[in-house]
Design an enzyme around this catalytic site. Structure first.
Site, PDB file in Angstrom:
ATOM      1  N   LYS A 283      11.847  62.546  13.350  1.00 55.20           N
ATOM      2  CA  LYS A 283      12.413  60.985  13.191  1.00 55.20           C
ATOM      3  C   LYS A 283      13.282  60.914  14.602  1.00 55.20           C
ATOM      4  O   LYS A 283      13.221  60.079  15.062  1.00 55.20           O
ATOM      5  CB  LYS A 283      13.431  61.154  12.120  1.00 55.20           C
ATOM      6  CG  LYS A 283      13.106  60.150  11.059  1.00 55.20           C
ATOM      7  CD  LYS A 283      14.343  60.307   9.957  1.00 55.20           C
ATOM      8  CE  LYS A 283      14.815  61.440   9.744  1.00 55.20           C
ATOM      9  NZ  LYS A 283      15.982  61.896   9.613  1.00 55.20           N
TER      10      LYS A 283
ATOM     11  N   ARG B 195      20.888  57.218   2.762  1.00 57.84           N
ATOM     12  CA  ARG B 195      20.179  58.149   2.291  1.00 57.84           C
ATOM     13  C   ARG B 195      20.359  58.229   0.897  1.00 57.84           C
ATOM     14  O   ARG B 195      19.822  59.531   0.268  1.00 57.84           O
ATOM     15  CB  ARG B 195      21.065  59.624   2.748  1.00 57.84           C
ATOM     16  CG  ARG B 195      20.192  60.566   3.612  1.00 57.84           C
ATOM     17  CD  ARG B 195      21.249  61.325   4.493  1.00 57.84           C
ATOM     18  NE  ARG B 195      20.601  62.617   4.806  1.00 57.84           N
ATOM     19  CZ  ARG B 195      20.566  62.866   6.250  1.00 57.84           C
ATOM     20  NH1 ARG B 195      20.906  61.937   7.259  1.00 57.84           N
ATOM     21  NH2 ARG B 195      20.069  64.295   6.598  1.00 57.84           N
TER      22      ARG B 195
ATOM     23  N   ARG C 243      13.251  74.341  15.154  1.00 54.77           N
ATOM     24  CA  ARG C 243      13.832  73.481  16.002  1.00 54.77           C
ATOM     25  C   ARG C 243      14.926  74.081  17.084  1.00 54.77           C
ATOM     26  O   ARG C 243      15.637  74.718  16.490  1.00 54.77           O
ATOM     27  CB  ARG C 243      14.467  72.496  15.152  1.00 54.77           C
ATOM     28  CG  ARG C 243      15.161  71.242  15.810  1.00 54.77           C
ATOM     29  CD  ARG C 243      15.043  70.168  14.852  1.00 54.77           C
ATOM     30  NE  ARG C 243      15.977  70.215  13.851  1.00 54.77           N
ATOM     31  CZ  ARG C 243      16.219  69.117  12.766  1.00 54.77           C
ATOM     32  NH1 ARG C 243      15.498  68.249  12.955  1.00 54.77           N
ATOM     33  NH2 ARG C 243      17.059  69.339  11.864  1.00 54.77           N
TER      34      ARG C 243
ATOM     35  N   ARG D 162      20.879  74.476  15.191  1.00 56.66           N
ATOM     36  CA  ARG D 162      21.729  74.060  14.420  1.00 56.66           C
ATOM     37  C   ARG D 162      22.310  75.221  13.152  1.00 56.66           C
ATOM     38  O   ARG D 162      21.368  75.495  12.648  1.00 56.66           O
ATOM     39  CB  ARG D 162      21.455  72.837  13.688  1.00 56.66           C
ATOM     40  CG  ARG D 162      21.807  71.725  14.517  1.00 56.66           C
ATOM     41  CD  ARG D 162      21.358  70.372  14.327  1.00 56.66           C
ATOM     42  NE  ARG D 162      21.425  69.931  12.716  1.00 56.66           N
ATOM     43  CZ  ARG D 162      20.994  68.847  12.113  1.00 56.66           C
ATOM     44  NH1 ARG D 162      19.971  68.085  12.795  1.00 56.66           N
ATOM     45  NH2 ARG D 162      20.979  68.826  10.989  1.00 56.66           N
TER      46      ARG D 162
ATOM     47  N   ARG E 103      18.767  69.922   1.652  1.00 57.94           N
ATOM     48  CA  ARG E 103      18.566  68.707   2.241  1.00 57.94           C
ATOM     49  C   ARG E 103      17.428  68.217   1.746  1.00 57.94           C
ATOM     50  O   ARG E 103      17.089  66.827   1.736  1.00 57.94           O
ATOM     51  CB  ARG E 103      18.661  68.989   3.730  1.00 57.94           C
ATOM     52  CG  ARG E 103      20.227  68.984   4.211  1.00 57.94           C
ATOM     53  CD  ARG E 103      20.352  70.072   5.578  1.00 57.94           C
ATOM     54  NE  ARG E 103      19.637  69.398   6.610  1.00 57.94           N
ATOM     55  CZ  ARG E 103      19.253  70.239   7.596  1.00 57.94           C
ATOM     56  NH1 ARG E 103      19.470  71.514   7.792  1.00 57.94           N
ATOM     57  NH2 ARG E 103      18.979  69.675   8.728  1.00 57.94           N
TER      58      ARG E 103
END
Ligand code: AMP
Length: 224
Positions: free
Chosen positions: A13, A88, A127, A162, A174
């Site tokens: 995204k 969300r 990531r 992260r 999540r």
């Protein structure tokens, strides 16, 4: 042009949002990035949000909703925006829709990236974040955007991970929230999918997130 962008964490995204931002010269507003900036800056908001974020929980609506609605009122958002990471849950969708309607604003496009949960998980763990620009895509598991050595493939900057990306329990939480089509993020996307059925000025588009960054970007541009 006002765009809502949905997709599980790890679906690309952020990367695709950056493409849209350049194409339409609109601001890319990422709720997660606003929280991270506040945490880095040691603000009151950051302090309140950190505990929830570290566990992979949603930050409560009474903190998140006003933060985003205020952000949308800033001058740089007047020409249009992409909202990424918000809404969300269905309450956030409703509140956003009501606030926009009251302000005489509307949503033009809603984009949903479709991606299987297992693939999304692997993408998150791989990531890497560039210190110079959070939108420089780097992922050790995706050939097209592999870092150069241990540095950013775009600018050579230092890379980091992260904290909530390396914690499998937090990732699971999540994704539980994202894939919950009753009370979670998918439910909040479907609020707008339903709206698009009756309000023809709203377009609801889906993208196949299993493809590479370039292909997803091409599908996105062709569907807009
Ligand atoms: P993200 O960068 O989108 O993965 O967001 C990181 C974290 O920020 C999430 O796991 C939540 O804890 C928090 N967060 C981001 N957006 C929202 C939102 N719309 N509502 C509540 N919490 C959020």
């Amino acid at each position: 042009m006002n765009i809502l962008f949905f997709g599980p964490n790890g679906s690309g995204k952020g990367t695709q949002g950056a493409i849209l931002k350049d194409k339409y010269a609109i601001v890319h507003i990422e709720s997660g990035a606003i929280f991270r900036d506040n945490i880095k800056g040691g603000t009151e908001l950051g302090k309140k949000a950190k505990a929830f974020i570290d566990k992979g929980d949603l930050v409560p609506d009474d903190i998140t909703i006003p933060m985003i609605l205020d952000r949308l009122k800033k001058d740089d958002a007047k020409k249009g925006w992409i909202l990424d990471g918000f809404p969300r849950n269905p309450n956030q969708s409703r509140m956003l829709h009501e606030a926009l309607t009251a302000a005489g604003m509307k949503i033009d496009k809603v984009i949903e990236i479709l991606l299987d949960r297992e693939i999304a998980k692997k993408r998150i763990i791989g990531r890497r974040l560039c210190k110079n620009d959070g939108n420089h895509p780097n992922n050790i598991f995706i050939d097209a955007i592999k870092p150069s050595g241990d540095k950013c493939r775009v600018c050579g900057g230092e890379l980091s991970t992260r904290a909530d990306d390396q914690d499998e329990a937090a990732i699971g939480k999540r994704h539980d929230i994202y894939y919950d089509a009753k009370n979670g993020t998918l439910a909040s996307a479907y609020y707008f999918r339903d709206l698009a059925k009756t309000d023809k000025s709203v377009a609801y588009l889906t993208l196949d997130g299993t493809k590479g960054v370039k292909e997803v970007g091409a599908e996105l541009v062709s569907k807009l």
